[in-house]
Design a protein around this motif. Structure first.
Motif, PDB file in Angstrom:
ATOM      1  N   ALA A 178       1.205  16.660 -12.819  1.00  0.00           N
ATOM      2  CA  ALA A 178       1.244  18.092 -12.501  1.00  0.00           C
ATOM      3  C   ALA A 178       2.347  18.789 -13.289  1.00  0.00           C
ATOM      4  CB  ALA A 178       1.448  18.290 -11.005  1.00  0.00           C
ATOM      5  N   ARG A 179       3.522  18.136 -13.388  1.00  0.00           N
ATOM      6  CA  ARG A 179       4.611  18.741 -14.164  1.00  0.00           C
ATOM      7  C   ARG A 179       4.246  18.852 -15.636  1.00  0.00           C
ATOM      8  NH1 ARG A 179       8.072  15.790 -10.479  1.00  0.00           N
ATOM      9  NH2 ARG A 179       8.084  13.987 -11.872  1.00  0.00           N
ATOM     10  N   GLU A 180       3.592  17.798 -16.166  1.00  0.00           N
ATOM     11  CA  GLU A 180       3.180  17.858 -17.570  1.00  0.00           C
ATOM     12  C   GLU A 180       2.140  18.952 -17.789  1.00  0.00           C
ATOM     13  OE1 GLU A 180       1.839  13.987 -18.505  1.00  0.00           O
ATOM     14  OE2 GLU A 180       3.839  13.077 -18.453  1.00  0.00           O
ATOM     15  N   GLU A 181       1.206  19.086 -16.829  1.00  0.00           N
ATOM     16  CA  GLU A 181       0.189  20.131 -16.957  1.00  0.00           C
ATOM     17  C   GLU A 181       0.819  21.511 -16.919  1.00  0.00           C
ATOM     18  OE1 GLU A 181      -3.406  22.020 -17.389  1.00  0.00           O
ATOM     19  OE2 GLU A 181      -2.881  19.900 -17.684  1.00  0.00           O
ATOM     20  N   ILE A 182       1.793  21.693 -16.020  1.00  0.00           N
ATOM     21  CA  ILE A 182       2.473  22.986 -15.935  1.00  0.00           C
ATOM     22  C   ILE A 182       3.262  23.257 -17.207  1.00  0.00           C
ATOM     23  CG2 ILE A 182       4.282  24.241 -14.711  1.00  0.00           C
ATOM     24  CD1 ILE A 182       3.312  22.864 -12.162  1.00  0.00           C
ATOM     25  N   ALA A 183       3.914  22.203 -17.739  1.00  0.00           N
ATOM     26  CA  ALA A 183       4.668  22.374 -18.988  1.00  0.00           C
ATOM     27  C   ALA A 183       3.738  22.762 -20.133  1.00  0.00           C
ATOM     28  CB  ALA A 183       5.416  21.080 -19.323  1.00  0.00           C
ATOM     29  N   ARG A 184       2.580  22.096 -20.211  1.00  0.00           N
ATOM     30  CA  ARG A 184       1.626  22.468 -21.264  1.00  0.00           C
ATOM     31  C   ARG A 184       1.140  23.899 -21.074  1.00  0.00           C
ATOM     32  NH1 ARG A 184      -0.349  17.039 -20.580  1.00  0.00           N
ATOM     33  NH2 ARG A 184      -1.848  17.798 -19.042  1.00  0.00           N
ATOM     34  N   GLU A 185       0.881  24.269 -19.811  1.00  0.00           N
ATOM     35  CA  GLU A 185       0.397  25.613 -19.541  1.00  0.00           C
ATOM     36  C   GLU A 185       1.430  26.655 -19.938  1.00  0.00           C
ATOM     37  OE1 GLU A 185      -2.821  27.976 -18.062  1.00  0.00           O
ATOM     38  OE2 GLU A 185      -2.629  25.849 -18.541  1.00  0.00           O
ATOM     39  N   MET A 186       2.677  26.412 -19.577  1.00  0.00           N
ATOM     40  CA  MET A 186       3.735  27.357 -19.937  1.00  0.00           C
ATOM     41  C   MET A 186       3.904  27.428 -21.441  1.00  0.00           C
ATOM     42  SD  MET A 186       6.641  26.701 -17.019  1.00  0.00           S
ATOM     43  CE  MET A 186       7.600  28.094 -17.587  1.00  0.00           C
TER      44      MET A 186
ATOM     45  N   ALA B 285       1.485   9.002  -5.951  1.00  0.00           N
ATOM     46  CA  ALA B 285       1.993  10.359  -5.729  1.00  0.00           C
ATOM     47  C   ALA B 285       2.967  10.772  -6.828  1.00  0.00           C
ATOM     48  CB  ALA B 285       2.670  10.447  -4.358  1.00  0.00           C
ATOM     49  N   GLU B 286       3.810   9.817  -7.244  1.00  0.00           N
ATOM     50  CA  GLU B 286       4.756  10.120  -8.317  1.00  0.00           C
ATOM     51  C   GLU B 286       4.021  10.383  -9.624  1.00  0.00           C
ATOM     52  OE1 GLU B 286       8.251  10.917 -10.231  1.00  0.00           O
ATOM     53  OE2 GLU B 286       7.856  10.706  -8.084  1.00  0.00           O
ATOM     54  N   ARG B 287       2.976   9.564  -9.902  1.00  0.00           N
ATOM     55  CA  ARG B 287       2.195   9.814 -11.115  1.00  0.00           C
ATOM     56  C   ARG B 287       1.509  11.176 -11.043  1.00  0.00           C
ATOM     57  NH1 ARG B 287       0.619   4.329 -10.559  1.00  0.00           N
ATOM     58  NH2 ARG B 287      -1.367   4.996  -9.665  1.00  0.00           N
TER      59      ARG B 287
ATOM     60  N   ALA C  58       0.829  -1.208   0.000  1.00  0.00           N
ATOM     61  CA  ALA C  58       0.000   0.000   0.000  1.00  0.00           C
ATOM     62  C   ALA C  58       0.861   1.255   0.000  1.00  0.00           C
ATOM     63  CB  ALA C  58      -0.926  -0.013   1.217  1.00  0.00           C
ATOM     64  N   GLU C  59       1.966   1.212   0.764  1.00  0.00           N
ATOM     65  CA  GLU C  59       2.867   2.362   0.791  1.00  0.00           C
ATOM     66  C   GLU C  59       3.515   2.575  -0.572  1.00  0.00           C
ATOM     67  OE1 GLU C  59       6.775   3.974   3.300  1.00  0.00           O
ATOM     68  OE2 GLU C  59       5.860   2.030   3.748  1.00  0.00           O
ATOM     69  N   ALA C  60       3.951   1.456  -1.197  1.00  0.00           N
ATOM     70  CA  ALA C  60       4.551   1.572  -2.526  1.00  0.00           C
ATOM     71  C   ALA C  60       3.533   2.088  -3.539  1.00  0.00           C
ATOM     72  CB  ALA C  60       5.108   0.217  -2.971  1.00  0.00           C
ATOM     73  N   ASP C  61       2.278   1.592  -3.417  1.00  0.00           N
ATOM     74  CA  ASP C  61       1.239   2.051  -4.332  1.00  0.00           C
ATOM     75  C   ASP C  61       0.947   3.529  -4.115  1.00  0.00           C
ATOM     76  OD1 ASP C  61      -0.878   1.434  -6.317  1.00  0.00           O
ATOM     77  OD2 ASP C  61      -2.204   2.004  -4.674  1.00  0.00           O
ATOM     78  N   ALA C  62       0.930   3.951  -2.842  1.00  0.00           N
ATOM     79  CA  ALA C  62       0.705   5.369  -2.569  1.00  0.00           C
ATOM     80  C   ALA C  62       1.838   6.226  -3.133  1.00  0.00           C
ATOM     81  CB  ALA C  62       0.566   5.595  -1.057  1.00  0.00           C
ATOM     82  N   GLU C  63       3.077   5.750  -2.984  1.00  0.00           N
ATOM     83  CA  GLU C  63       4.213   6.483  -3.544  1.00  0.00           C
ATOM     84  C   GLU C  63       4.128   6.537  -5.064  1.00  0.00           C
ATOM     85  OE1 GLU C  63       7.720   4.637  -2.119  1.00  0.00           O
ATOM     86  OE2 GLU C  63       7.498   5.358  -0.056  1.00  0.00           O
ATOM     87  N   SER C  64       3.693   5.405  -5.671  1.00  0.00           N
ATOM     88  CA  SER C  64       3.552   5.390  -7.125  1.00  0.00           C
ATOM     89  C   SER C  64       2.480   6.364  -7.582  1.00  0.00           C
ATOM     90  CB  SER C  64       3.221   3.966  -7.593  1.00  0.00           C
ATOM     91  OG  SER C  64       3.015   3.928  -8.995  1.00  0.00           O
TER      92      SER C  64
END
Length: 391
Positions: free
Chosen positions: A179-187, A172-174, A164-170
């Motif tokens: 979020a980074r992809e959305e920010i990149a598209r926005e910029m 969170a990473e996704r 469950a911890e690994a899944d939560a980390e996965s």
């Protein structure tokens, strides 16, 4: 219990079981029936064997099954081995597979049928002692099985917690990646439009320095306004980045483009010298996600026209409504002239996007539940998207 290197806790447990076996032998010594025909040295020999059995308890982690077998066989003749035998069968039940536990249990209770057959002819004291012995062995095996089940349950819960911890980390990473992809598209969408206007007018001034003063002033004004808006948009994006994971409310408060803002977007592009015809959008207000996605598609398409087909005429059509969905089409004609102008070549060199804009638009359309196509058409290019619009 399979490891041979013992920790301090292992040594404490083993010494505790050693003292338990010794104390059990000492406490039960007075209740052991002694046959009258045995010599005076019998009890001393039996006690010595019991002492060796108690010491053998310290070997229970290395060879639990052989130790249990030896103690069970010797315990049929040496009465002081009852304590070490209980510890041995408990260890087998707690640490070894079911098959090994079953064989040891079968060996332990093999004399039981014979004992039950002979019990009417036995003395009451001897029969009671034998029944107590079998009951203690059964209790030791049962307690070992319970301990093993508990250990397996704890291991299973620990494994599930780790998964469950690994899944939560996965997840969170996704989420961070999205979020980074959305920010990149926005910029890309926000800044690309403004900076392309700057590049177009800067290139025009560089290669047409003899233009009339009024035209130069108009181009400089457009450049100044585009730079101001680009800085404003950049501050907004940086503000979202600084807000971190808790920026949901801040991002929701940012003014987002809507479908009605297309007229303003086209007006800015016309002021920069573009030949653009706009048909639509429909008068009814579209959902925020649909309107924002349509705005970004038109914005990126106009930016690409200025980059790769300067001077081309652009036809923007936005049709549809609730229930039918929203269709956005941006089509440009072939740019005038046999070869790109020097200013256009300078713009392509300075502002080439590497195709990431169309990829980002496709992702935006899919996130909104729609689809997007971008193909050459009649010497120019056509970008068409369909977005769902619930009634």
């Amino acid at each position: 219990m399979r490891r041979t290197h013992r920790t301090r806790r292992d040594w404490a447990v083993d010494l505790g079981l050693f003292f338990f076996a010794a104390c059990f032998a000492a406490v039960s010594s007075q209740s052991i029936p002694v046959a009258e025909d045995l010599g005076p040295g019998w009890r001393a020999a039996d006690q010595a064997v019991g002492g060796l059995g108690c010491a053998a308890v310290l070997l229970r982690r290395r060879r639990p099954v052989p130790l249990a077998v030896v103690l069970l066989l010797a315990g049929s003749q040496a009465h002081y081995l009852a304590g070490p035998t209980m510890v041995a069968v408990f260890t087998v039940a707690a640490s070894r597979p079911w098959k090994a536990t079953a064989w040891v249990a079968a060996l332990a209770f093999a004399p039981l049928p014979v004992f039950l057959w002979q019990i009417p002819d036995m003395a009451e004291e001897r029969a009671g002692s034998a029944l107590t012995y079998f009951a203690l062995i059964a209790g030791a095996i049962g307690w070992g099985l319970f301990r093993r089940s508990r250990q397996q349950l704890i291991a299973s819960l620990r494994e599930r917690a780790e998964l469950a911890e690994a899944d939560a980390e996965s997840r969170a990473e996704r989420a961070r990646m999205e979020a980074r992809e959305e920010i990149a598209r926005e910029m890309h969408d926000v800044l690309g439009h403004r900076l392309t206007l700057l590049s177009v007018h800067a290139g025009a001034l560089e290669f047409n320095s003899g233009a009339p003063r009024a035209e130069i002033e108009r181009a400089a004004g457009v450049m100044r306004e585009s730079a101001r808006l680009a800085l404003h948009d950049l501050r907004e994006v940086i503000g979202v980045l600084r807000a971190g994971s808790g920026s949901a409310s801040a991002e929701g408060e940012r003014p987002q483009p809507e479908l009605a803002d297309l007229a303003r977007l086209v007006a800015e592009a016309r002021a920069a010298g573009g030949r653009i015809d706009l048909a639509g959008p429909p008068g009814e207000a579209a959902p925020p996600l649909v309107g924002r996605t349509a705005y970004r598609i038109v914005q990126e398409a106009l930016t690409n026209v200025r980059k790769h087909a300067p001077g081309a005429a652009v036809d923007v059509r936005v049709t549809g409504g609730p229930g039918d969905g929203l269709t956005v089409e941006v089509r440009n004609t072939r740019p005038p002239g046999p070869d790109p102008a020097p200013a256009a070549a300078a713009v392509k060199t300075a502002g080439e996007g590497g195709g990431q804009g169309l990829i980002g638009l496709g992702e935006r359309a899919r996130l909104a539940g729609g689809e997007l196509t971008a193909v050459p058409a009649d010497g120019g290019f056509r970008v068409q998207a369909w977005l769902p619009w619930q009634s």
